[in-house]
Design a protein around this motif. Structure first.
Motif, PDB file in Angstrom:
ATOM      1  N   LEU A 228       7.032   5.508 -10.629  1.00 24.38           N
ATOM      2  CA  LEU A 228       6.892   4.209 -11.293  1.00 24.38           C
ATOM      3  C   LEU A 228       5.883   4.209 -12.433  1.00 24.38           C
TER       4      LEU A 228
ATOM      5  N   TRP B 299       3.901   6.277  -7.187  1.00 24.08           N
ATOM      6  CA  TRP B 299       3.255   6.310  -8.507  1.00 24.08           C
ATOM      7  C   TRP B 299       3.969   7.252  -9.484  1.00 24.08           C
ATOM      8  N   ASN B 300       4.312   8.450  -8.983  1.00 23.91           N
ATOM      9  CA  ASN B 300       4.968   9.415  -9.876  1.00 23.91           C
ATOM     10  C   ASN B 300       6.289   8.889 -10.419  1.00 23.91           C
TER      11      ASN B 300
ATOM     12  N   LEU C 233       2.769   3.213 -14.740  1.00 18.69           N
ATOM     13  CA  LEU C 233       2.236   1.892 -15.082  1.00 18.69           C
ATOM     14  C   LEU C 233       3.340   0.868 -15.312  1.00 18.69           C
ATOM     15  N   TRP C 234       4.470   1.327 -15.837  1.00 18.07           N
ATOM     16  CA  TRP C 234       5.430   0.415 -16.445  1.00 18.07           C
ATOM     17  C   TRP C 234       6.701   0.170 -15.673  1.00 18.07           C
ATOM     18  N   ARG C 235       7.284   1.277 -15.160  1.00 16.99           N
ATOM     19  CA  ARG C 235       8.658   1.148 -14.680  1.00 16.99           C
ATOM     20  C   ARG C 235       8.784   0.119 -13.564  1.00 16.99           C
ATOM     21  N   GLY C 236       9.911  -0.566 -13.567  1.00 15.95           N
ATOM     22  CA  GLY C 236      10.114  -1.669 -12.631  1.00 15.95           C
ATOM     23  C   GLY C 236      10.336  -1.184 -11.210  1.00 15.95           C
ATOM     24  N   PHE C 237       9.905  -1.993 -10.262  1.00 17.30           N
ATOM     25  CA  PHE C 237      10.097  -1.691  -8.840  1.00 17.30           C
ATOM     26  C   PHE C 237      11.492  -2.192  -8.469  1.00 17.30           C
TER      27      PHE C 237
ATOM     28  N   PHE D  42       0.829  -1.207   0.000  1.00 16.25           N
ATOM     29  CA  PHE D  42       0.000   0.000   0.000  1.00 16.25           C
ATOM     30  C   PHE D  42       0.863   1.257   0.000  1.00 16.25           C
TER      31      PHE D  42
ATOM     32  N   GLN E 147       5.764  10.335  -1.597  1.00 19.23           N
ATOM     33  CA  GLN E 147       5.589  11.093  -2.835  1.00 19.23           C
ATOM     34  C   GLN E 147       6.678  12.143  -3.021  1.00 19.23           C
TER      35      GLN E 147
ATOM     36  N   THR F 298       2.421   2.494  -3.203  1.00 21.02           N
ATOM     37  CA  THR F 298       1.649   3.217  -4.209  1.00 21.02           C
ATOM     38  C   THR F 298       1.985   4.719  -4.195  1.00 21.02           C
ATOM     39  N   GLY F 299       2.636   5.167  -3.118  1.00 20.46           N
ATOM     40  CA  GLY F 299       3.104   6.556  -3.063  1.00 20.46           C
ATOM     41  C   GLY F 299       4.197   6.837  -4.087  1.00 20.46           C
TER      42      GLY F 299
END
Lengths: 300, 251
Positions: free
Chosen positions: B101, B98-99, B103-107, B92, B151, B95-96
């Motif tokens: 990552l 997001w900016n 949709l695509w970029r790898g974690f 959870f 963020q 998800t902060g």
């Protein structure tokens, strides 16, 4: 070990011996691959019944295609897809424009759509045709239908992978996702397309009434056994495919209709999970007495 | 001081004829903290919504020297998070990112380290594998705060972040806010606890239909201003003693 051998042949012989059984199993398993993960998201978004509504909504499109082109899998797929998406979008737009809840607008549109579908089929087709559309023809899947199922399922999996992150965050906290732009709306729309596409693929094998069972029930069962989203997605797919295999066997040995057998196998699995599932299962829940004991211990 | 945002003669609300709040002007500097204070319905949350771009102002001007979509983080008063959704705290909070990552970029490992660091800071590292529905209210607020911190925004908007939260969490969050400010993050928060405002926020904007006072918190939150915001009969200043009901009433 003759008994074990017997059991083995009981479970696998029909598929070894008969091509139509192999085709049915392949079709249903492929269908599970696409539909079950979508079903997990439907359930988690509390849209399980929306899936059912959408399954009915595709009927007039498929029926119109049937009237125009006969039992053509491609035409019926495209028709179904168009009708399903039209109903979903109309319901969504009406809800936003009139400030009504989406469940009431969806109910109105899908009921109208369903009635139109039945009217179209009964106007020209025979009862047998109606039965084919409503309950599918799992045991008579031709090459075109199998290819369609395969293409739909693989495309659905790919698309789901593409929007996965956005879809998860949209389900989890749509307000938060919307603070980063319009990705949530896109994810929602893609998701609706996936629901409709999988239902349309499903109705070739299982019929419009039963297709939604293979989508929703595996997710509902998995929820009683697995905690994490990843495990839920994998488990639902395996459960769906296993139910297809079991349902096909039941239908083979006892001469039962195929798609209801598959969905009933899932329904029995659901009841067992409600009772025995380690997460929230009724019989696995700690009793009230033991709970209060443990609370007392904490206080002390 | 670098200016982050400036608000000029802002009017907000839903009906142009009856704005909830009007004549609001202030500027936000880098690393500054501003508390929005006022009675219920004063327009604090509405102002935050306008600042984060979720609502258009009825009149006035809003100038940013940052990218509102990338650089503003917002913590709502009542979050709409579906806590039954099957993800754990670590997922959870991630998800902060997001900016970073999308949709695509790898974690990657660096992302994992960022998440671990923020979990450590907010003392919730041991909850990393807990599911969201297992958390208490205070723990969940820390988790939300962790996500907002991740963020790495330049402007943080908080709507009553300390409501219904235990004291340990409040002091932890206040410490983290102070350290964010030292690193240049501007903080705007709607707060109803005047003590917290006095002790932890440099500046305060007192609202009640309009901006009543703006300035250093200790100078703004004086009896006269508070009386004006809450009205003369305010329970804040003159708590009405509970009187015994006359027995005859029930006779």
């Amino acid at each position: 070990m003759p008994e074990l051998f017997n059991l083995f042949s009981l479970l696998f012989d029909p598929f070894v011996e008969f091509q139509f059984m192999r085709r049915a199993l392949f079709g249903c398993a492929v269908l599970s691959l696409g539909a079950a993960p979508v079903g997990v998201f439907l359930m988690l978004r509390r849209m399980s019944l929306t899936g059912d509504a959408m399954a009915h909504a595709i009927l007039p499109g498929a029926a119109l295609a049937y009237l125009l082109y006969g039992l053509s899998a491609v035409a019926m797929t495209l028709g179904g897809l168009a009708a399903g998406l039209l109903v979903a979008l109309l319901a969504g737009a009406t809800a936003r424009q009139t400030n009504n809840s989406e469940d009431s607008t969806l109910a109105a549109f899908y009921l109208g759509s369903l009635a139109l579908g039945v009217l179209l089929i009964s106007a020209k087709g025979s009862n047998v045709d109606l039965l084919h559309v409503l309950f599918g023809t799992a045991l008579a899947l031709d090459n075109t239908a199998l290819t369609l199922l395969l293409v739909t399922s693989l495309a659905s999996l790919c698309l789901l992978t593409v929007v996965y992150r956005a879809l998860v965050l949209e389900c989890l906290d749509s307000e938060y996702l919307s603070s980063f732009g319009g990705m949530g709306k896109l994810a929602h729309f893609v998701f609706l397309v996936l629901v409709v596409a999988n239902l349309v693929a499903g109705f070739h094998a299982l019929g419009t009434l039963m297709a939604v069972g293979l989508m929703i029930l595996p997710a509902c069962i998995a929820r009683f056994w697995f905690k994490h989203l990843g495990s839920l997605l994998v488990a639902a797919t395996i459960i769906a495919a296993s139910a297809c295999w079991l349902g096909l066997l039941l239908s083979f040995y006892f001469g039962l209709a195929t798609s209801p057998s598959i969905v009933l196998a899932l329904a029995v699995g659901y009841v067992l999970s409600v009772l025995l599932g380690p997460l929230r299962g009724i019989l696995r829940r700690p009793s009230a007495a033991s709970l209060s004991n443990s609370n007392n211990r904490e206080v002390i | 001081m670098t200016k982050v945002a400036a608000v000029t003669e802002l009017a907000l609300g839903y009906d142009p004829a009856q704005p909830i709040l009007s004549q609001v002007s202030f500027a936000l500097a880098k690393g500054q903290s501003l508390a929005l204070v006022g009675p219920n319905g004063a327009g604090k949350s509405t102002l935050l919504n306008v600042l984060r771009g979720a609502m258009k102002p009825l009149a006035g001007q809003l100038d940013y020297s940052l990218n509102p979509r990338r650089d503003i983080a917002y913590l709502p008063q009542a979050s709409m998070v579906d806590r039954s959704f099957p993800v754990n705290v670590r997922q959870f909070v991630s998800t902060g990112l997001w900016n970073q990552l999308g949709l695509w970029r790898g974690f990657r490992c660096s992302h994992r380290l960022q998440v671990n660091a923020v979990l450590e800071k907010l003392n919730i590292a041991d909850l990393a594998d807990s599911m969201l529905d297992q958390l208490s209210g205070g723990q969940f607020q820390r988790v939300l705060f962790a996500r907002t911190m991740l963020q790495q925004s330049k402007l943080m908007l908080l709507d009553e972040p300390f409501n219904g939260v235990d004291e340990a969490t409040v002091s932890l969050l206040l410490d983290e806010l102070a350290s964010l400010q030292r690193r240049g993050c501007t903080v705007v928060a709607a707060i109803h606890d005047l003590e917290i405002v006095r002790s932890h926020f440099e500046r305060c904007l007192l609202l009640s239909g309009e901006a009543i006072a703006l300035g250093p918190s200790r100078e703004v939150l004086v009896a006269d201003n508070i009386a004006q915001a809450w009205g003369e009969t305010s329970s804040h200043l003159k708590p009405v003693p509970i009187e015994k009901e006359p027995a005859s009433r029930y006779a």
